[in-house]
Design an enzyme around this catalytic site. Structure first.
Site, PDB file in Angstrom:
ATOM      1  N   ASP A  30       0.844  -1.189   0.000  1.00  0.00           N
ATOM      2  CA  ASP A  30       0.000   0.000   0.000  1.00  0.00           C
ATOM      3  C   ASP A  30       0.878   1.238   0.000  1.00  0.00           C
ATOM      4  OD1 ASP A  30      -2.065   2.080   0.892  1.00  0.00           O
ATOM      5  OD2 ASP A  30      -3.271   0.252   0.855  1.00  0.00           O
ATOM      6  N   LEU A 157     -17.626 -10.138  -1.932  1.00  0.00           N
ATOM      7  CA  LEU A 157     -17.627  -9.940  -0.484  1.00  0.00           C
ATOM      8  C   LEU A 157     -18.602  -8.836  -0.111  1.00  0.00           C
ATOM      9  CD1 LEU A 157     -13.760  -9.942   0.102  1.00  0.00           C
ATOM     10  CD2 LEU A 157     -15.321 -11.898   0.202  1.00  0.00           C
ATOM     11  N   PHE A 254     -34.972  -8.095  -1.297  1.00  0.00           N
ATOM     12  CA  PHE A 254     -36.292  -7.480  -1.397  1.00  0.00           C
ATOM     13  C   PHE A 254     -36.600  -6.731  -0.106  1.00  0.00           C
ATOM     14  CE2 PHE A 254     -38.012 -10.483  -4.843  1.00  0.00           C
ATOM     15  CZ  PHE A 254     -37.852  -9.510  -5.817  1.00  0.00           C
ATOM     16  N   CYS A 264     -19.976  -0.573  -4.281  1.00  0.00           N
ATOM     17  CA  CYS A 264     -20.166  -1.496  -5.408  1.00  0.00           C
ATOM     18  C   CYS A 264     -21.374  -1.170  -6.273  1.00  0.00           C
ATOM     19  CB  CYS A 264     -20.282  -2.927  -4.886  1.00  0.00           C
ATOM     20  SG  CYS A 264     -18.756  -3.556  -4.163  1.00  0.00           S
TER      21      CYS A 264
END
Length: 427
Positions: A30, A157, A254, A264
């Site tokens: 990172d 995930l 639902f 996402c």
């Protein structure tokens, strides 16, 4: 195996720690030195349920570095797990992908043995072969698949339950165009008991987008039906309990309310819409999914103004800032839309979230610096008689909402039972 992970966010960190638990040696890469320091101390730089405990348990099986060369020369498989944020036009920004591929390529130039590079970041079909692969070859001076391998392994995930999803996946999708890469990933994932689908790279990329677009569609569909149910005095959650019993449909996703957020669904639906338009297609269904989601959180403000017509000068309590419970992620959270509108209406906002307040303040300074933050949920209730519930954290079920006006976007049952005035967005 010896594995390197490029990027230590929600996907990279969970994936790497998961592989370490399966017996592999893992090194994270990172550019953020603070993240590297925390990981090496066994402290997760993000909140994910169970992650801190697992990192403590596995100390010595993983480490972190800022050096691509250190990581690549001391591993056999590299997973690219960097972010692919949205541009203004909805397409994905590949700057982090390009940077990671360049860093890996430079390191591969100094390596003699075979190395497999796996894209786990969500990228539109064609990206792995048309963007990542050429960069790797350019900077390494080598050729795939002879000198190194390239594959695509999308992640599925769910934040808040990511570790459970890693160890108990519905399926593992492996996109590879050569047998050597395929066999390495098959061996790596062999401890996990789940269906393994082997496809070409472009198909693996599309499976991820199709999955998220469909789940987002179910949510927006539920909200469209829920809005009609609200007008008719029907409980939409009971409607979808009945609908979900159909084995062709299933009850999952639902849950009508104030819409979807996170890193996402919004990003991925926008990206596939943009890609479709580039190909000359007009994805009207997916455009509608986004439009419903854009409007849905403001339904909560409409309901609030039925009971409190004038918001100017009124203190409104907000419970929940994360886009979903059990995470500190506030990307695309519906709370931002709601809080922004409350401030535009002249309301004073006091908010509480068990994990996401600092992230909300930092990511949305235009509103995050203008609201008050409580130390507990009870403090919010003590501060005002008007409560909006935006995230279904379990602790909100333990509160007594007696004497309060509650507008609920997430179906907290105890609020429904105890509030003096209770309105659900779609029920």
């Amino acid at each position: 195996m010896r594995i390197s992970i490029i990027g230590s966010g929600y996907v990279g960190l969970v994936t790497g720690i998961g592989f370490a638990k399966l017996g592999n040696d893992v090194v994270f890469v990172d550019i953020d030195e603070e993240k590297v320091r925390k990981i090496n101390e066994g402290v997760p730089p993000i909140y994910e349920e169970g992650l801190e405990e697992l990192m403590r348990e596995l100390r010595g099986k993983y480490r972190a570095t800022t050096s691509y060369e250190d990581a690549i020369l001391n591993s056999d498989v590299t997973f690219i797990c960097v972010g692919t944020p949205s541009r203004e036009d909805g397409s994905i920004d590949l700057k982090y992908i390009r940077s990671a591929a360049e860093g890996i390529g430079r390191a591969l130039n100094k390596k003699d043995s075979y190395h497999l590079v796996v894209v786990k970041s969500t990228v539109v079909p064609g990206t792995t072969e048309e963007v990542v692969l050429p960069i790797l070859e350019e900077y390494s001076g080598k050729k795939a698949p002879e000198d190194f391998g390239i594959a695509m392994n999308p992640e599925f995930l769910r934040e808040g339950s990511a570790l459970r999803d890693f160890f108990n996946p519905d399926r593992i999708v492996i996109g590879a165009n050569d047998d050597k890469a395929k066999k390495i990933l098959e061996e790596l994932y062999s401890p996990l008991d789940a269906p393994k689908l082997f496809v070409d790279i472009k198909t693996a990329e599309m499976i991820k987008y199709a999955s998220n677009a469909f789940l987002a569609t179910k949510i927006s569909f539920a909200n469209e039906i829920g809005n009609i149910c609200k007008r008719l005095g029907i409980d939409s959650w009971k409607v979808f309990e009945g609908v979900g019993l159909d084995h062709r449909i299933s009850p999952h996703f639902f849950r009508s309310g104030i819409g979807f957020g996170g890193s996402c669904f919004p990003k991925d639906v926008k990206a596939i819409v943009r890609k479709a338009e580039e190909l000359g297609e007009d994805p009207i269904l997916l455009k509608a999914v986004l439009e419903v989601n854009k409007r849905q959180p403001l339904k909560l403000i409409e309901l609030l103004k039925k009971h409190v017509p004038e918001l100017k000068g009124k203190t409104v309590g907000v419970l929940g800032l994360a886009f979903k419970p059990n995470t500190d992620d506030v990307r695309e959270t519906r709370a931002y839309v709601v809080v922004k509108r409350l401030l535009e209406e002249g309301a004073n906002v006091v908010a509480y979230d068990p994990k996401a307040m600092e992230n909300f303040r930092r990511m949305y300074p235009d509103v995050g610096e203008r609201i008050a933050y409580a130390e507990t949920a009870q403090e919010v209730l003590n501060s005002t008689d008007v409560i909006l519930i935006l995230t279904e954290w379990p602790e909100f079920e333990e509160l007594d909402y007696s004497g309060k006006i509650v507008i609920d976007g997430r179906r907290v049952k105890n609020a429904e039972k105890t509030a003096e005035v209770y309105e659900g967005v779609c029920w």
